[in-house]
Design an enzyme around this catalytic site. Structure first.
Site, short mmCIF file in Angstrom:
data_model
loop_
_atom_site.label_atom_id
_atom_site.label_comp_id
_atom_site.label_asym_id
_atom_site.label_seq_id
_atom_site.Cartn_x
_atom_site.Cartn_y
_atom_site.Cartn_z
N LYS A 17 -0.56 4.94 4.34
CA LYS A 17 -1.49 4.05 5.05
C LYS A 17 -1.03 3.88 6.49
O LYS A 17 0.14 3.61 6.76
CB LYS A 17 -1.56 2.68 4.34
N HIS B 5 0.84 -1.20 0.00
CA HIS B 5 0.00 0.00 0.00
C HIS B 5 0.87 1.25 0.00
O HIS B 5 2.06 1.19 0.30
CB HIS B 5 -0.93 0.02 1.22
#
Ligand code: NAD
Length: 260
Positions: free
Chosen positions: A152, A148
């Site tokens: 995040k 990600h």
């Protein structure tokens, strides 16, 4: 034509759902709801947009409420939808147990679909994973790798945890079988273990790979979300499914293959 009331309409996902509805056939955003301080000024809105800070006063306009907001708003939405007979699609994550219970209670009166990941691709990946695990001996090792963007805040992703639970259940493994990363002299890999690894960097929207490794061969099942529109289109597919469904609590697996 399905009428949607969008809760959390000023947020990233709210705006993505509005874009997806505008680009799709058969949806109309009848009302946009957000906190009063987040509602854009009249000059910054498209003509005809209806905004409110009250779901209660907007809900009657919709067949389905689509919620990407925050816990307290989701809890209130479950209560309002149940009381007013309006279906609920909820994608808000990180909700508490009371909110979960309120959603379950709402599902006794109206159609509700709640998912931590609305991507149709992830729903299909989970189905493929279940079939793959069933077809292979338990000696095959399973590892999950997710990637990600650098911003995040939670690791591993909720979707990686969902995939890990999907992999653990058919083998009778519990939460303590999950191995979050490895470091140092950890010894040979035990068979009853599912590795979960989080990679962070750049602008990856969401990338999940399940690796299944046997003797001299392996399989990779991978899903890549390159744009959050994937979640928005999935939420609209869920709204279309709920618009003609009986009361109950549904999952994205039902949307993939409606048995009706
Ligand atoms: P965001 O912060 O950009 O937007 C959230 C919006 O909700 C904001 O505009 C905020 O003002 C509004 N909001 C908060 N409390 C409210 C209240 N009481 N009443 C009305 N509006 C309220 O966040 P985002 O990236 O759009 O994500 C929203 C939620 O959806 C998060 O929980 C996120 O984790 C989740 N999410 C789920 C999926 C999925 O596929 N299920 C995908 C992406 C994000």
């Amino acid at each position: 034509m399905i009428s949607i009331v969008l809760l959390g309409a000023a947020g990233r996902m709210g705006r993505a759902v509005a874009r997806a509805a505008a680009d799709s056939q058969g949806f109309r955003i009848k009302a946009r709801v957000d906190r009063a301080d987040c509602i854009p000024p009249a000059a910054a809105r498209d003509s005809g947009e209806s905004w409110s800070d009250s779901l209660e006063s907007s809900v009657a306009a919709g067949d389905v409420v689509v919620d990407f907001s925050a816990g307290p708003a989701t809890r209130a939405a479950a209560r309002v939808c149940a009381a007013r007979g309006v279906a609920l699609v909820s994608g808000t994550t990180g909700i508490d147990r009371e909110t979960e219970e309120e959603i379950r209670a709402a599902a006794e009166r109206v159609a509700v679909l709640r998912a931590a990941n609305f991507s149709l691709g992830v729903a299909a990946l989970r189905r493929a994973l279940a079939e793959t695990i069933q077809a292979l001996p338990d000696t095959w090792d399973i590892e999950i790798v997710e990637r990600h963007h650098r911003g995040k805040v939670d690791s591993p992703s909720g979707t990686a945890l969902l995939l890990a639970a999907d992999a653990a259940a058919p083998r009778g493994l519990q939460q303590d079988a999950l191995r979050f990363g490895r470091e140092g002299r950890v010894g040979p890999r035990p068979a009853a273990e599912i590795g979960v690894h989080a990679v962070r960097g750049g602008t990856w929207v969401g990338d999940h790979t399940v690796l299944l490794s046997g003797e001299g061969e392996w399989i990779e099942l991978r899903h890549v979300a390159s744009d959050r529109q994937a979640f928005a289109y999935g939420a609209l597919a869920a709204a279309r499914f709920l618009a003609t469904s009986s009361p109950g609590l549904y999952t994205m697996n039902d949307v993939l293959n409606p048995h009706r």
